[in-house]
Scaffold this motif. Structure first.
Motif, PDB file in Angstrom:
ATOM      1  N   ALA A  77       0.694  -1.317   0.200  1.00  0.00           N
ATOM      2  CA  ALA A  77      -0.105  -0.244  -0.005  1.00  0.00           C
ATOM      3  C   ALA A  77       0.815   1.389  -0.097  1.00  0.00           C
ATOM      4  CB  ALA A  77      -0.850  -0.072   1.227  1.00  0.00           C
ATOM      5  N   GLY A  78       0.459   2.278  -0.798  1.00  0.00           N
ATOM      6  CA  GLY A  78       1.357   3.265  -1.144  1.00  0.00           C
ATOM      7  C   GLY A  78       2.576   3.135  -1.974  1.00  0.00           C
ATOM      8  N   LYS A  79       2.916   1.895  -2.481  1.00  0.00           N
ATOM      9  CA  LYS A  79       4.014   1.560  -3.120  1.00  0.00           C
ATOM     10  C   LYS A  79       3.505   1.201  -4.561  1.00  0.00           C
ATOM     11  CE  LYS A  79       6.125   1.597   0.801  1.00  0.00           C
ATOM     12  NZ  LYS A  79       6.870   0.419   1.383  1.00  0.00           N
ATOM     13  N   ILE A  80       2.582   0.362  -4.625  1.00  0.00           N
ATOM     14  CA  ILE A  80       1.809   0.214  -5.993  1.00  0.00           C
ATOM     15  C   ILE A  80       0.351   0.239  -5.609  1.00  0.00           C
ATOM     16  CG2 ILE A  80       3.765  -1.427  -6.601  1.00  0.00           C
ATOM     17  CD1 ILE A  80       2.208  -3.961  -5.451  1.00  0.00           C
ATOM     18  N   PRO A  81      -0.469   0.301  -6.714  1.00  0.00           N
ATOM     19  CA  PRO A  81      -1.733   0.350  -6.840  1.00  0.00           C
ATOM     20  C   PRO A  81      -2.350  -0.887  -6.105  1.00  0.00           C
ATOM     21  CG  PRO A  81      -1.210   0.945  -8.834  1.00  0.00           C
ATOM     22  CD  PRO A  81       0.176   0.318  -8.155  1.00  0.00           C
ATOM     23  N   VAL A  82      -3.116  -0.713  -5.022  1.00  0.00           N
ATOM     24  CA  VAL A  82      -3.725  -1.969  -4.376  1.00  0.00           C
ATOM     25  C   VAL A  82      -5.379  -1.632  -4.446  1.00  0.00           C
ATOM     26  CG1 VAL A  82      -1.619  -2.695  -3.131  1.00  0.00           C
ATOM     27  CG2 VAL A  82      -3.635  -1.306  -1.943  1.00  0.00           C
ATOM     28  N   SER A  83      -5.951  -2.696  -4.435  1.00  0.00           N
ATOM     29  CA  SER A  83      -7.606  -2.611  -4.531  1.00  0.00           C
ATOM     30  C   SER A  83      -8.038  -3.582  -3.211  1.00  0.00           C
ATOM     31  CB  SER A  83      -8.274  -2.681  -5.790  1.00  0.00           C
ATOM     32  OG  SER A  83      -9.513  -2.893  -5.666  1.00  0.00           O
ATOM     33  N   VAL A  84      -9.170  -3.486  -2.635  1.00  0.00           N
ATOM     34  CA  VAL A  84      -9.517  -4.315  -1.682  1.00  0.00           C
ATOM     35  C   VAL A  84     -10.625  -5.269  -2.378  1.00  0.00           C
ATOM     36  CG1 VAL A  84      -9.019  -2.891   0.156  1.00  0.00           C
ATOM     37  CG2 VAL A  84     -11.330  -2.866  -0.772  1.00  0.00           C
ATOM     38  N   SER A  85     -10.673  -5.126  -3.746  1.00  0.00           N
ATOM     39  CA  SER A  85     -11.795  -6.039  -4.396  1.00  0.00           C
ATOM     40  C   SER A  85     -11.642  -7.515  -4.196  1.00  0.00           C
ATOM     41  CB  SER A  85     -11.701  -6.027  -6.121  1.00  0.00           C
ATOM     42  OG  SER A  85     -12.703  -6.546  -6.525  1.00  0.00           O
ATOM     43  N   GLY A  86     -12.475  -8.153  -3.442  1.00  0.00           N
ATOM     44  CA  GLY A  86     -12.553  -9.533  -3.184  1.00  0.00           C
ATOM     45  C   GLY A  86     -11.711 -10.080  -1.997  1.00  0.00           C
ATOM     46  N   ILE A  87     -11.098  -8.980  -1.461  1.00  0.00           N
ATOM     47  CA  ILE A  87     -10.493  -9.188  -0.061  1.00  0.00           C
ATOM     48  C   ILE A  87     -11.350  -8.805   1.143  1.00  0.00           C
ATOM     49  CG2 ILE A  87      -8.435  -8.290   1.326  1.00  0.00           C
ATOM     50  CD1 ILE A  87      -7.126  -7.643  -1.264  1.00  0.00           C
ATOM     51  N   HIS A  88     -11.264  -9.565   2.320  1.00  0.00           N
ATOM     52  CA  HIS A  88     -12.032  -9.381   3.386  1.00  0.00           C
ATOM     53  C   HIS A  88     -11.451  -8.653   4.550  1.00  0.00           C
ATOM     54  CE1 HIS A  88     -13.158 -13.164   1.262  1.00  0.00           C
ATOM     55  NE2 HIS A  88     -14.589 -12.674   1.802  1.00  0.00           N
ATOM     56  N   LEU A  89     -10.133  -8.719   4.659  1.00  0.00           N
ATOM     57  CA  LEU A  89      -9.237  -8.120   5.569  1.00  0.00           C
ATOM     58  C   LEU A  89      -7.934  -7.950   5.093  1.00  0.00           C
ATOM     59  CD1 LEU A  89     -10.002 -10.763   8.489  1.00  0.00           C
ATOM     60  CD2 LEU A  89     -10.778  -8.508   8.388  1.00  0.00           C
ATOM     61  N   MET A  90      -7.327  -6.496   5.470  1.00  0.00           N
ATOM     62  CA  MET A  90      -6.063  -6.149   5.065  1.00  0.00           C
ATOM     63  C   MET A  90      -5.437  -5.240   6.144  1.00  0.00           C
ATOM     64  SD  MET A  90      -4.700  -3.609   1.878  1.00  0.00           S
ATOM     65  CE  MET A  90      -5.480  -4.588   0.413  1.00  0.00           C
ATOM     66  N   ALA A  91      -4.308  -5.546   6.439  1.00  0.00           N
ATOM     67  CA  ALA A  91      -3.453  -4.847   7.460  1.00  0.00           C
ATOM     68  C   ALA A  91      -2.511  -3.832   6.708  1.00  0.00           C
ATOM     69  CB  ALA A  91      -2.341  -5.911   8.238  1.00  0.00           C
ATOM     70  N   LEU A  92      -2.395  -2.585   7.288  1.00  0.00           N
ATOM     71  CA  LEU A  92      -1.814  -1.359   6.871  1.00  0.00           C
ATOM     72  C   LEU A  92      -0.871  -0.810   8.009  1.00  0.00           C
ATOM     73  CD1 LEU A  92      -4.795   0.152   5.031  1.00  0.00           C
ATOM     74  CD2 LEU A  92      -3.056  -1.108   3.682  1.00  0.00           C
ATOM     75  N   SER A  93       0.021  -0.100   7.762  1.00  0.00           N
ATOM     76  CA  SER A  93       0.996   0.523   8.455  1.00  0.00           C
ATOM     77  C   SER A  93       1.331   1.731   8.163  1.00  0.00           C
ATOM     78  CB  SER A  93       2.370  -0.558   9.025  1.00  0.00           C
ATOM     79  OG  SER A  93       3.035   0.404   9.714  1.00  0.00           O
ATOM     80  N   ALA A  94       1.232   2.876   8.947  1.00  0.00           N
ATOM     81  CA  ALA A  94       1.491   4.324   8.470  1.00  0.00           C
ATOM     82  C   ALA A  94       3.123   4.442   8.375  1.00  0.00           C
ATOM     83  CB  ALA A  94       1.194   5.255   9.482  1.00  0.00           C
ATOM     84  N   HIS A  95       3.940   3.889   9.080  1.00  0.00           N
ATOM     85  CA  HIS A  95       5.341   4.182   9.074  1.00  0.00           C
ATOM     86  C   HIS A  95       6.027   3.504   7.794  1.00  0.00           C
ATOM     87  CE1 HIS A  95       7.738   0.735  10.522  1.00  0.00           C
ATOM     88  NE2 HIS A  95       6.468   0.358  11.106  1.00  0.00           N
ATOM     89  N   LYS A  96       5.346   2.859   6.944  1.00  0.00           N
ATOM     90  CA  LYS A  96       6.013   2.282   5.780  1.00  0.00           C
ATOM     91  C   LYS A  96       5.792   3.205   4.542  1.00  0.00           C
ATOM     92  CE  LYS A  96       7.218  -1.685   7.797  1.00  0.00           C
ATOM     93  NZ  LYS A  96       8.408  -2.011   8.258  1.00  0.00           N
ATOM     94  N   LEU A  97       4.748   4.144   4.733  1.00  0.00           N
ATOM     95  CA  LEU A  97       4.564   4.951   3.837  1.00  0.00           C
ATOM     96  C   LEU A  97       4.702   6.332   4.124  1.00  0.00           C
ATOM     97  CD1 LEU A  97       1.166   5.671   4.544  1.00  0.00           C
ATOM     98  CD2 LEU A  97       0.895   3.537   3.264  1.00  0.00           C
ATOM     99  N   TYR A  98       5.642   6.702   4.856  1.00  0.00           N
ATOM    100  CA  TYR A  98       5.968   8.126   5.205  1.00  0.00           C
ATOM    101  C   TYR A  98       5.017   8.895   6.135  1.00  0.00           C
ATOM    102  CZ  TYR A  98       8.903   7.341   1.067  1.00  0.00           C
ATOM    103  OH  TYR A  98       9.965   6.673   0.359  1.00  0.00           O
ATOM    104  N   GLY A  99       4.391   7.991   6.896  1.00  0.00           N
ATOM    105  CA  GLY A  99       3.651   8.254   8.104  1.00  0.00           C
ATOM    106  C   GLY A  99       4.320   8.028   9.277  1.00  0.00           C
TER     107      GLY A  99
END
Length: 381
Positions: free
Chosen positions: A183-205
């Motif tokens: 996420a934040g490096k390449i386009p991602v879409s949640v289509s067909g996905i039920h759960l997704m983990a994300l982290s702010a500090h991997k994308l300049y947060g």
């Protein structure tokens, strides 16, 4: 301190200046608790949180109400996996994951195995790629979740997410993906996905804030809360929200949505230049697929040198790691490279170079020259 040049963006990223600027008012002027509903201090904080929720949702093609804030990806992973296990607690349970997942996933499944869950750990080939046939053949009548990361944190290898999601959907199985490095490096879409983990500090947060995407309007159960006490975040994650961190996360997501495409192209050119120069050194091996991977990551093994000495020496002038930040001090070869059947000596003498927003051509040229100098000195001593 005279810092080395940074090539470890997969471990963490610096906060973008715009992110810091967006966060600052919420430490002092707008210091309210987002759960305080009776006065303007709380209203302003709550509005800021909801704006950030929308920006993060936009980054992954989700609805704002599907974003649950956490303290980081490790908590999101625990909530997704343990929360799912508890939602099926009266049933026989089987899970499918992969040998090359992040330790936060592997260790969580290890804990579930202790209390009765069955877990299949899919193997990978020498490129770090899973077999979709193996995945399909691993499904049982009581399989509850397929858990596979979007992109590997050590090699950058990208799993075939669309095909995995379609398979999970066809068999009515929850699909959870660790999207932290994607996420934040390449386009991602949640289509067909039920759960997704994300982290702010991997994308300049900022560090200390993450999110779990939880799909709404689906017949499969949502995970059950692991932290109780107030019913925050739609009852899925109680606790006072980290408003400054969430605001920073939202700003970072907004920036990545604008910059990601062009920045990805720039970094791929720089990564390829770095890789070409370093692979010109005799006895070097690129680990992982050359084609289906993140544009800013390169994992390279160096024969004829001792891994600990290599890392110690090279980090004098460029900051790199041997794998995940969680296990970067271990003298053992990375579990990811072991799963790819890499020779243990080569596994220990492997370096992950990950580029980012502040990486320049001059940085790349210096890193390649310094790496060459280090390898030559280690091999002749």
């Amino acid at each position: 301190m005279n810092y080395p040049i940074y090539f470890d963006y997969n471990a963490t990223t610096p906060c973008a200046p715009e992110v810091i600027e967006a966060m600052l008012p919420f430490f002092g002027v707008h210091f309210g608790n987002a759960a305080s509903k009776s006065h303007p201090f709380g209203w302003i904080a709550e509005n800021a949180v909801e704006e950030a929720r929308e920006k993060i949702a936009n980054l992954i093609g989700a609805k704002p109400k599907e974003i649950i804030f956490t303290s980081g990806a490790t908590e999101s992973i625990n909530l997704a996996i343990k929360g799912t296990f508890e939602s099926y607690v009266e049933e026989k349970q089987h899970y499918i994951t992969c040998q090359t997942e992040h330790k936060a996933v592997l260790d969580t499944f290890s804990e579930l195995e202790k209390i009765g869950a069955e877990v299949t750990y899919l193997p990978v080939d020498s490129n770090g790629t899973i077999s979709l046939k193996d995945l399909e053949n691993s499904i049982r009548s009581y399989t509850k979740m397929i858990c596979l990361m979007w992109a590997n944190n050590e090699t950058g290898v990208i799993h075939p997410i669309s095909e995995i999601a379609a398979l999970a959907e066809s068999r009515n199985i929850i699909f959870f993906t660790d999207g932290v490095q994607a996420a934040g490096k390449i386009p991602v879409s949640v289509s067909g996905i039920h759960l997704m983990a994300l982290s702010a500090h991997k994308l300049y947060g900022p560090k200390g804030v993450g999110a779990l995407y939880v799909r709404h309007n689906h017949s499969l159960p949502k995970p059950l809360a692991q932290i109780h006490g107030g019913g925050h975040e739609k009852g899925l994650r109680s606790g006072t929200l980290n408003v400054p961190g969430i605001v920073g996360f939202g700003k970072a997501a907004e920036l990545r949505l604008m910059e990601m495409k062009e920045e990805g192209k720039r970094l791929e050119i720089l990564r390829n230049r770095l890789e070409s120069d370093i692979l010109g050194i005799q006895g070097t091996i690129l680990n992982g697929s050359q084609d289906n991977r993140l544009p800013h990551v390169s994992n390279i093994s160096f024969s004829g040198v001792e891994g600990e000495e290599l890392l110690k020496k090279i980090n004098q002038k460029i900051a790199v790691s041997s794998g995940s930040a969680c296990t970067s001090i271990s003298p053992k070869p990375s579990h990811v490279l072991q799963a790819m059947a890499l020779n243990p000596d080569l596994g220990r003498a492997s370096i992950r170079f990950s580029l980012g927003r502040n990486t320049s051509l001059e940085n790349v040229e210096f890193a390649a020259a310094w790496t060459s100098e280090v390898i030559e000195s280690l091999r002749t001593n």
